[in-house]
Motif scaffolding. Structure first.
Motif: not given
Length: 380
Positions: A277-296
């Motif tokens: 469980h995490t309260d960081s919605l942005s982290s979950l969205q980035r983990l599902r992202s199809l492209s990575l530009t930062d924090n690779v």
């Protein structure tokens, strides 16, 4: 209107029907019936299987693949960035152009196109044949062609419906996409699009979350203090682990570190069912992202640990919950993360993300510019 047509090139291609026995004329010119025809660079057939077009993509891409191999040789000395750019603009663009037509293809045909990209990923990285595909995609920051085709098709369809909503084709699309995907025929373009546009709304988390004996339930959180110190922590049952991060990292990075160390703890202790469980919605969205530009590095490390857990059959569930609403596990993780900011030594060295540095630099320049402007006004 007949005068604007090139009757020599005009052909008749019946879709789903047998060619009629009688001739078809246009402006006194007999039109020939064909079973294949290339229109605007896309090969069409009567059954709309696009098998000929896939073969055409293979032929076009094979020539470009040969050029990519030459560029990747040691004698050429081409950098990775140039190879990746060449692949995107010379090879993948062929699939992007006709993505709207490829959504209804059978999985074996899609897999044959995936082979092209897989070979290109190995060439760009110089990776051996036995390298796992998920690692190749993560290292290159490129999704699978199946996901790419779905994304391009959904984006194009949405743009057509939004920009020209009163056209008959837009009204028909709205009617089709509003239906449940299960009511449409299988291997149908409309069914694929309806599945892409189906919106899943997750249920709101309850105020009390039970910890079941068969599961390992984690609560993770990250925190950054006003002086720039950062910390990450997770709580699992009665066990708490916290880390002091390098100064200057963002809250987003601290949240990712908390997820990473929690999954690593689950891997070390061989948990079979992991719920985080995490309260960081942005982290979950980035983990599902199809492209990575930062924090690779962080995102790739999380996917790697998750794949290790999945390799022995473990199930992993990442769940978002609202922060600071009285959920006990989340409050404990938040307190541990804030306390980690005050640890005497850095226990998790990490460089600040590029986007965070750029944002900090822009804010600093903007503040200095405002201060100089106010000083000029005060001095007259």
């Amino acid at each position: 209107m007949v005068r604007s047509l090139n009757l020599e090139k005009t052909k008749c291609l019946p879709f789903g029907l047998r060619p009629p026995d009688f001739p078809l004329t246009l402006g006194g010119h007999h039109l020939a019936f064909v079973t294949l025809y290339q229109y605007l660079g896309v090969w069409l057939d009567g059954g709309l299987t696009f098998a000929r077009h896939v073969k055409y993509l293979w032929e076009r891409a094979s020539t470009c693949m040969a050029a990519l191999k030459c560029l990747s040789s040691r004698s050429m000395g081409t950098s990775y960035r140039v190879l990746r750019t060449f692949y995107i603009h010379a090879i993948r663009s062929l699939v992007d152009y006709s993505a709207i037509c490829l959504t209804g293809l059978a999985p074996p045909i899609i897999s044959s196109l995936e082979v092209l990209q897989n070979d290109a990923l190995r060439i760009m990285l110089g990776a051996p044949r036995w390298t796992r595909l998920v690692n190749l995609r993560m290292e290159n920051g490129l999704p699978s062609l199946a996901h790419r085709i779905a994304l391009r098709a959904a984006t194009f369809t949405l743009q057509r419906v939004q920009h020209r909503p009163q056209l008959p084709v837009s009204l028909l699309l709205k009617q089709l996409l509003s239906r449940p995907p299960a009511l449409l025929p299988q291997r149908n373009w409309a069914r694929t699009m309806a599945a892409l546009f189906t919106v899943w709304v997750p249920p709101l988390p309850s105020a009390k979350i039970q910890t079941y004996p068969v599961r390992a339930t984690y609560f993770s959180d990250g925190s950054v203090s006003p002086d720039g110190s950062a910390g990450s922590a997770f709580v699992c049952d009665r066990y708490t682990e916290s880390w002091r991060l390098s100064r200057g990292v963002s809250t987003f990075q601290a949240e990712l570190v908390a997820i990473l160390v929690a999954l690593r703890h689950a891997y070390i202790h061989s948990h079979r069912h992991v719920v985080l469980h995490t309260d960081s919605l942005s982290s979950l969205q980035r983990l599902r992202s199809l492209s990575l530009t930062d924090n690779v590095f962080l995102i790739t490390a999380i996917h790697h640990v998750a794949s290790l857990l999945s390799s022995w059959g473990a199930t992993i569930t990442l769940h978002w919950l609202p922060g600071h609403v009285g959920i006990a596990g989340n409050e404990l993780a938040d307190a541990a993360a804030r306390a980690a900011c005050s640890l005497p030594e850095v226990t998790f060295p990490l460089r600040p993300g590029t986007s965070h540095l750029v944002r900090t630099w822009v804010n600093t320049i903007g503040r200095l510019s405002r201060d100089d402007h106010q000083l000029c006004i005060a001095e007259g």
